[in-house]
Design a protein around this motif. Structure first.
Motif, mmCIF file in Angstrom:
data_model
loop_
_atom_site.group_PDB
_atom_site.id
_atom_site.type_symbol
_atom_site.label_atom_id
_atom_site.label_comp_id
_atom_site.label_asym_id
_atom_site.label_seq_id
_atom_site.Cartn_x
_atom_site.Cartn_y
_atom_site.Cartn_z
ATOM 1 N N LEU A 20 38.446 29.666 48.517
ATOM 2 C CA LEU A 20 37.246 28.903 48.145
ATOM 3 C C LEU A 20 35.997 29.508 48.786
ATOM 4 C CD1 LEU A 20 38.672 25.281 48.403
ATOM 5 C CD2 LEU A 20 38.319 26.650 46.330
ATOM 6 N N ARG A 21 36.111 29.939 50.040
ATOM 7 C CA ARG A 21 34.966 30.547 50.733
ATOM 8 C C ARG A 21 34.559 31.863 50.081
ATOM 9 N NH1 ARG A 21 37.776 29.307 55.521
ATOM 10 N NH2 ARG A 21 38.308 31.496 55.716
ATOM 11 N N GLY A 22 35.513 32.583 49.501
ATOM 12 C CA GLY A 22 35.228 33.891 48.924
ATOM 13 C C GLY A 22 34.664 33.860 47.513
ATOM 14 N N LEU A 23 34.612 32.683 46.905
ATOM 15 C CA LEU A 23 34.078 32.604 45.543
ATOM 16 C C LEU A 23 32.568 32.806 45.542
ATOM 17 C CD1 LEU A 23 35.986 29.520 44.068
ATOM 18 C CD2 LEU A 23 36.363 31.940 43.534
ATOM 19 N N PRO A 24 32.069 33.614 44.622
ATOM 20 C CA PRO A 24 30.612 33.762 44.496
ATOM 21 C C PRO A 24 29.975 32.421 44.126
ATOM 22 C CG PRO A 24 31.748 35.445 43.240
ATOM 23 C CD PRO A 24 32.785 34.464 43.688
ATOM 24 N N GLU A 25 28.698 32.321 44.351
ATOM 25 C CA GLU A 25 27.957 31.077 44.120
ATOM 26 C C GLU A 25 28.110 30.556 42.691
ATOM 27 O OE1 GLU A 25 23.258 30.144 43.898
ATOM 28 O OE2 GLU A 25 23.955 31.126 45.724
ATOM 29 N N ASP A 26 28.195 31.464 41.727
ATOM 30 C CA ASP A 26 28.229 31.051 40.322
ATOM 31 C C ASP A 26 29.633 31.039 39.724
ATOM 32 O OD1 ASP A 26 25.409 30.737 40.131
ATOM 33 O OD2 ASP A 26 25.238 32.927 40.145
ATOM 34 N N VAL A 27 30.652 30.965 40.561
ATOM 35 C CA VAL A 27 32.036 30.921 40.096
ATOM 36 C C VAL A 27 32.680 29.635 40.602
ATOM 37 C CG1 VAL A 27 34.297 32.041 40.256
ATOM 38 C CG2 VAL A 27 32.248 33.427 39.994
ATOM 39 N N LEU A 39 44.810 26.075 37.702
ATOM 40 C CA LEU A 39 43.365 26.226 37.805
ATOM 41 C C LEU A 39 42.970 27.567 37.205
ATOM 42 C CD1 LEU A 39 42.739 24.924 41.422
ATOM 43 C CD2 LEU A 39 42.201 23.771 39.272
ATOM 44 N N GLY A 40 41.788 27.604 36.642
ATOM 45 C CA GLY A 40 41.239 28.840 36.101
ATOM 46 C C GLY A 40 39.914 29.145 36.773
ATOM 47 N N VAL A 41 39.484 30.373 36.672
ATOM 48 C CA VAL A 41 38.214 30.810 37.253
ATOM 49 C C VAL A 41 37.167 30.773 36.147
ATOM 50 C CG1 VAL A 41 37.010 32.704 38.406
ATOM 51 C CG2 VAL A 41 39.429 32.285 38.888
ATOM 52 N N TRP A 42 36.097 30.045 36.396
ATOM 53 C CA TRP A 42 35.029 29.865 35.418
ATOM 54 C C TRP A 42 33.703 30.298 36.024
ATOM 55 C CZ3 TRP A 42 36.085 27.844 30.553
ATOM 56 C CH2 TRP A 42 37.366 27.326 30.383
ATOM 57 N N ALA A 43 32.906 31.021 35.262
ATOM 58 C CA ALA A 43 31.576 31.438 35.697
ATOM 59 C C ALA A 43 30.540 30.485 35.119
ATOM 60 C CB ALA A 43 31.283 32.859 35.239
ATOM 61 N N THR A 44 29.572 30.098 35.946
ATOM 62 C CA THR A 44 28.515 29.208 35.471
ATOM 63 C C THR A 44 27.355 29.994 34.867
ATOM 64 O OG1 THR A 44 27.488 29.143 37.654
ATOM 65 C CG2 THR A 44 29.108 27.421 37.143
ATOM 66 N N LYS A 52 30.952 42.724 42.873
ATOM 67 C CA LYS A 52 32.088 42.565 43.778
ATOM 68 C C LYS A 52 31.903 41.313 44.606
ATOM 69 C CE LYS A 52 33.058 47.435 44.000
ATOM 70 N NZ LYS A 52 33.426 48.567 44.817
ATOM 71 N N PHE A 53 33.017 40.646 44.911
ATOM 72 C CA PHE A 53 32.982 39.482 45.782
ATOM 73 C C PHE A 53 34.291 39.397 46.524
ATOM 74 C CE2 PHE A 53 34.042 38.133 41.480
ATOM 75 C CZ PHE A 53 35.203 37.402 41.649
ATOM 76 N N GLY A 54 34.311 38.628 47.570
ATOM 77 C CA GLY A 54 35.521 38.542 48.394
ATOM 78 C C GLY A 54 35.274 37.580 49.527
ATOM 79 N N PRO A 55 36.021 37.607 50.558
ATOM 80 C CA PRO A 55 36.856 38.712 51.027
ATOM 81 C C PRO A 55 38.181 38.779 50.279
ATOM 82 C CG PRO A 55 37.077 36.879 52.512
ATOM 83 C CD PRO A 55 36.055 36.486 51.476
ATOM 84 N N PHE A 56 38.709 39.986 50.183
ATOM 85 C CA PHE A 56 40.020 40.189 49.576
ATOM 86 C C PHE A 56 41.078 39.988 50.644
ATOM 87 C CE2 PHE A 56 43.681 42.858 48.709
ATOM 88 C CZ PHE A 56 44.060 42.358 47.479
ATOM 89 N N VAL A 57 42.058 39.170 50.347
ATOM 90 C CA VAL A 57 43.171 38.955 51.268
ATOM 91 C C VAL A 57 44.441 39.324 50.515
ATOM 92 C CG1 VAL A 57 44.443 37.263 52.626
ATOM 93 C CG2 VAL A 57 41.956 37.102 52.464
ATOM 94 N N GLY A 58 45.173 40.277 51.029
ATOM 95 C CA GLY A 58 46.405 40.686 50.367
ATOM 96 C C GLY A 58 46.586 42.185 50.457
ATOM 97 N N ASP A 59 47.539 42.684 49.719
ATOM 98 C CA ASP A 59 47.815 44.110 49.694
ATOM 99 C C ASP A 59 47.145 44.727 48.482
ATOM 100 O OD1 ASP A 59 49.516 43.934 51.944
ATOM 101 O OD2 ASP A 59 51.201 43.343 50.654
ATOM 102 N N LYS A 60 46.335 45.764 48.714
ATOM 103 C CA LYS A 60 45.713 46.457 47.594
ATOM 104 C C LYS A 60 46.755 47.329 46.920
ATOM 105 C CE LYS A 60 41.072 46.338 49.352
ATOM 106 N NZ LYS A 60 39.827 47.052 49.586
#
Length: 66
Positions: A20-27, A39-44, A52-60
């Motif tokens: 939730l913290r890593g979501l851009p302001e308009d997502v 849940l789905g990701v929706w852009a406003t 680019k947005f993040g932080p990315f957590v996981g294995d690239k």
């Protein structure tokens, strides 16, 4: 007798705080248009290509690995 299966519906409570913290302001996260139990990701507003947005957590992974 009607046998109805109970399907768990994903909610914001199921989403880790760092996501939730890593979501851009308009997502936002709202019920998916594809699967109403998820849940789905929706852009406003439009997101520019390459944004680019993040932080990315996981294995690239390399593209060939996914």
């Amino acid at each position: 007798n009607t046998s109805e299966s109970t399907v768990a519906v994903e909610t914001l409570d199921d989403v880790p705080e760092h996501v939730l913290r890593g979501l851009p302001e308009d997502v936002r996260l709202f019920p998916s248009a594809v699967d109403k139990t998820r849940l789905g990701v929706w852009a406003t507003k439009s997101i520019l290509k390459g944004k680019k947005f993040g932080p990315f957590v996981g294995d690239k992974k390399k593209r060939s690995q996914v």
